[in-house]
Design a protein around this motif. Structure first.
Motif, PDB file in Angstrom:
ATOM      1  N   VAL A   1       0.532  -0.645   0.078  1.00 14.90           N
ATOM      2  CA  VAL A   1       0.060   0.396  -0.218  1.00 14.90           C
ATOM      3  C   VAL A   1       0.464   1.165   0.179  1.00 14.90           C
ATOM      4  N   GLY A   2       0.893   2.181  -1.379  1.00 16.84           N
ATOM      5  CA  GLY A   2       1.588   3.143  -1.058  1.00 16.84           C
ATOM      6  C   GLY A   2       0.473   4.610  -0.591  1.00 16.84           C
ATOM      7  N   MET A   3       1.757   5.367  -0.415  1.00 14.10           N
ATOM      8  CA  MET A   3       1.227   6.751   0.346  1.00 14.10           C
ATOM      9  C   MET A   3       0.313   7.880  -1.216  1.00 14.10           C
ATOM     10  N   ARG A   4       0.699   7.165  -2.580  1.00 19.62           N
ATOM     11  CA  ARG A   4       0.547   8.452  -3.469  1.00 19.62           C
ATOM     12  C   ARG A   4      -1.325   7.492  -3.927  1.00 19.62           C
ATOM     13  N   GLU A   5      -1.457   6.675  -4.055  1.00 18.03           N
ATOM     14  CA  GLU A   5      -2.409   5.588  -4.880  1.00 18.03           C
ATOM     15  C   GLU A   5      -2.079   4.238  -3.330  1.00 18.03           C
ATOM     16  N   PRO A   6      -3.052   5.123  -1.717  1.00 18.46           N
ATOM     17  CA  PRO A   6      -3.702   3.879  -1.220  1.00 18.46           C
ATOM     18  C   PRO A   6      -4.677   2.509  -1.839  1.00 18.46           C
ATOM     19  N   ALA A   7      -5.030   3.075  -2.366  1.00 13.62           N
ATOM     20  CA  ALA A   7      -6.400   1.944  -2.570  1.00 13.62           C
ATOM     21  C   ALA A   7      -6.468   1.858  -3.746  1.00 13.62           C
ATOM     22  N   GLY A   8      -5.390   1.669  -4.455  1.00 11.86           N
ATOM     23  CA  GLY A   8      -5.073   1.275  -6.155  1.00 11.86           C
ATOM     24  C   GLY A   8      -5.195   0.035  -6.634  1.00 11.86           C
ATOM     25  N   PRO A   9      -5.141  -0.054  -7.897  1.00 13.00           N
ATOM     26  CA  PRO A   9      -5.113  -1.798  -8.612  1.00 13.00           C
ATOM     27  C   PRO A   9      -5.180  -3.145  -8.232  1.00 13.00           C
ATOM     28  N   ALA A  10      -3.332  -2.052  -7.034  1.00 12.54           N
ATOM     29  CA  ALA A  10      -3.081  -3.630  -6.505  1.00 12.54           C
ATOM     30  C   ALA A  10      -3.882  -4.285  -5.293  1.00 12.54           C
ATOM     31  N   VAL A  11      -4.361  -3.093  -4.622  1.00 17.00           N
ATOM     32  CA  VAL A  11      -5.421  -3.767  -3.548  1.00 17.00           C
ATOM     33  C   VAL A  11      -6.221  -4.922  -3.900  1.00 17.00           C
ATOM     34  N   VAL A  12      -7.234  -3.468  -5.423  1.00 17.31           N
ATOM     35  CA  VAL A  12      -8.513  -4.538  -6.143  1.00 17.31           C
ATOM     36  C   VAL A  12      -8.126  -5.734  -6.011  1.00 17.31           C
ATOM     37  N   TRP A  13      -6.755  -5.652  -7.368  1.00 17.96           N
ATOM     38  CA  TRP A  13      -6.365  -7.488  -7.293  1.00 17.96           C
ATOM     39  C   TRP A  13      -6.149  -8.630  -5.721  1.00 17.96           C
ATOM     40  N   ALA A  14      -5.700  -8.071  -5.579  1.00 17.36           N
ATOM     41  CA  ALA A  14      -5.475  -8.672  -4.249  1.00 17.36           C
ATOM     42  C   ALA A  14      -5.981  -9.101  -3.016  1.00 17.36           C
ATOM     43  N   ALA A  15      -7.391  -8.061  -3.748  1.00 21.46           N
ATOM     44  CA  ALA A  15      -8.417  -8.774  -2.376  1.00 21.46           C
ATOM     45  C   ALA A  15      -9.283  -9.663  -3.189  1.00 21.46           C
ATOM     46  N   HIS A  16      -9.300  -9.700  -5.000  1.00 16.96           N
ATOM     47  CA  HIS A  16     -10.091 -11.002  -5.772  1.00 16.96           C
ATOM     48  C   HIS A  16      -9.291 -11.895  -4.856  1.00 16.96           C
ATOM     49  N   GLU A  17      -7.704 -11.734  -4.781  1.00 18.77           N
ATOM     50  CA  GLU A  17      -7.232 -12.627  -5.267  1.00 18.77           C
ATOM     51  C   GLU A  17      -6.960 -13.627  -4.364  1.00 18.77           C
ATOM     52  N   ALA A  18      -7.026 -12.917  -2.641  1.00 18.99           N
ATOM     53  CA  ALA A  18      -8.128 -13.814  -0.779  1.00 18.99           C
ATOM     54  C   ALA A  18      -8.748 -14.250  -1.101  1.00 18.99           C
ATOM     55  N   ALA A  19     -10.386 -13.880  -2.322  1.00 20.84           N
ATOM     56  CA  ALA A  19     -11.309 -14.312  -2.123  1.00 20.84           C
ATOM     57  C   ALA A  19     -11.284 -15.396  -2.800  1.00 20.84           C
ATOM     58  N   ALA A  20     -10.225 -15.585  -4.623  1.00 22.04           N
ATOM     59  CA  ALA A  20     -10.578 -16.785  -4.819  1.00 22.04           C
ATOM     60  C   ALA A  20      -9.302 -17.920  -4.195  1.00 22.04           C
ATOM     61  N   THR A  21      -8.630 -17.845  -3.073  1.00 15.84           N
ATOM     62  CA  THR A  21      -7.784 -18.875  -3.032  1.00 15.84           C
ATOM     63  C   THR A  21      -8.161 -19.094  -1.251  1.00 15.84           C
ATOM     64  N   LYS A  22      -9.639 -17.665  -1.150  1.00 16.68           N
ATOM     65  CA  LYS A  22      -9.833 -18.617   0.571  1.00 16.68           C
ATOM     66  C   LYS A  22      -8.745 -18.164   1.478  1.00 16.68           C
ATOM     67  N   LEU A  23      -8.097 -17.275   1.172  1.00 12.23           N
ATOM     68  CA  LEU A  23      -6.378 -17.031   2.667  1.00 12.23           C
ATOM     69  C   LEU A  23      -6.787 -15.898   2.732  1.00 12.23           C
ATOM     70  N   PRO A  24      -6.088 -15.165   3.785  1.00 11.47           N
ATOM     71  CA  PRO A  24      -6.467 -14.037   4.503  1.00 11.47           C
ATOM     72  C   PRO A  24      -5.552 -13.140   3.898  1.00 11.47           C
ATOM     73  N   LEU A  25      -5.930 -11.886   4.128  1.00  9.57           N
ATOM     74  CA  LEU A  25      -5.294 -10.169   2.566  1.00  9.57           C
ATOM     75  C   LEU A  25      -4.429  -9.745   4.016  1.00  9.57           C
ATOM     76  N   LEU A  26      -3.259  -9.384   3.690  1.00 11.61           N
ATOM     77  CA  LEU A  26      -2.339  -7.950   4.181  1.00 11.61           C
ATOM     78  C   LEU A  26      -2.307  -7.281   3.372  1.00 11.61           C
ATOM     79  N   LEU A  27      -2.875  -6.044   3.941  1.00 11.40           N
ATOM     80  CA  LEU A  27      -2.016  -5.251   3.393  1.00 11.40           C
ATOM     81  C   LEU A  27      -0.361  -4.386   4.267  1.00 11.40           C
ATOM     82  N   VAL A  28      -0.017  -4.235   3.677  1.00 11.39           N
ATOM     83  CA  VAL A  28       1.432  -4.545   4.170  1.00 11.39           C
ATOM     84  C   VAL A  28       1.650  -2.652   3.497  1.00 11.39           C
TER      85      VAL A  28
END
Length: 276
Positions: free
Chosen positions: A149-176
């Motif tokens: 998670v960056g300073m300028r784009e805290p909620a950008g494409p990477a967070v969207v992708w990661a949320a879908h990825e966590a849901a698809a794999t049924k694994l927890p999501l860690l934002l760093v």
């Protein structure tokens, strides 16, 4: 997402990349999967006989990998292609914006068959596709999905992708988020702003996947160090495009370069706000 495109060169990392893509396609929506082998134009400098031999070996390799894949995954739509030209360029453009390009990597510079691994940063800089870089040894496939998670784009494409990825794999999501001494010297109340950004990113992830288990980590280390430390425990590490992407500059920055060169787990370099 349209399809998976996997670079194949006969090495252990490229085999790991193919296995990852096959497993992923089978467990998701069964997207088409295409195997690609690039014959470098420099092979022709050694003479037509050497070039012909290289092409025969490349086609034989693709045929073998394709047959193995069909035996294991008979319901998937599989194909293969031999391309000619500069390896980074041809691999980068073998997949388009809707696709995921999958490459293997090996962190040891003394390893055999590291052709694709040594190209991951080059490919990430020019491909229009989302890129998956897969190490030949996955440390913790049951670990969390980690996203920077960056300073300028805290909620950008990477967070969207990661949320879908966590849901698809049924694994927890860690934002760093890694604060880093250079960023702290910039003058802003960085820890407070970073905490707000992490909170916003968590809110977005839960809006996308309400049932996800989401946690945050604010690290005193720089962004690359923080992400690589988290990668030891991660199943997948997701990083976003540079904020300059689309303006003619490289779509990856120094953080993504460092992650790709030192990855401990599969890395997704995202391009668009959609996961698959």
């Amino acid at each position: 997402m349209s399809s998976y495109v996997v670079g194949v060169d006969g090495s252990a990392p490229s085999k790991a990349a193919l296995e990852w893509a096959l497993e992923r396609s089978e467990s998701r929506r069964r997207h088409p999967l295409r195997l690609v082998h690039v014959l470098d134009d420099e092979a022709g400098l050694a003479g037509p006989d050497i070039q012909l031999q290289a092409e025969r070996e490349g086609r034989r390799l693709l045929a073998e990998r394709l047959e193995e894949a069909r035996q294991l995954y008979p319901d998937l739509e599989l194909s293969s292609t031999v391309l000619h030209g500069s390896m980074p360029w041809e691999l980068s453009h073998a997949a388009g914006p809707p696709d995921m390009l999958v490459l293997g990597t090996h962190r040891s510079s003394s390893s055999d068959g590291r052709v694709l691994g040594s190209r991951s940063v080059q490919v990430a800089s020019i491909t229009p596709a989302t890129l998956a870089v897969i190490p030949d040894r996955r440390r913790n496939p049951a670990g969390p999905v980690v996203v920077g998670v960056g300073m300028r784009e805290p909620a950008g494409p990477a967070v969207v992708w990661a949320a879908h990825e966590a849901a698809a794999t049924k694994l927890p999501l860690l934002l760093v988020h890694g604060m880093g001494s250079a960023e702290r010297r910039a003058g802003a109340p960085h820890p407070e702003l970073a905490a707000i950004n992490l909170s916003e990113a968590k809110k977005l992830a839960l809006e996308i996947e309400p049932g996800a288990t989401v946690s945050t980590r604010l690290s005193p280390d720089g962004a690359a160090q923080a992400l690589l430390a988290a990668a030891y425990e991660a199943s997948t590490l997701v990083v976003g495009p540079s904020r300059t992407f689309g303006t003619g500059a490289s779509p990856i920055g120094t953080v993504t370069q460092s992650v790709l060169l030192n990855t401990h787990c599969p890395v997704l370099v995202t391009r668009y706000s959609a996961g698959a």
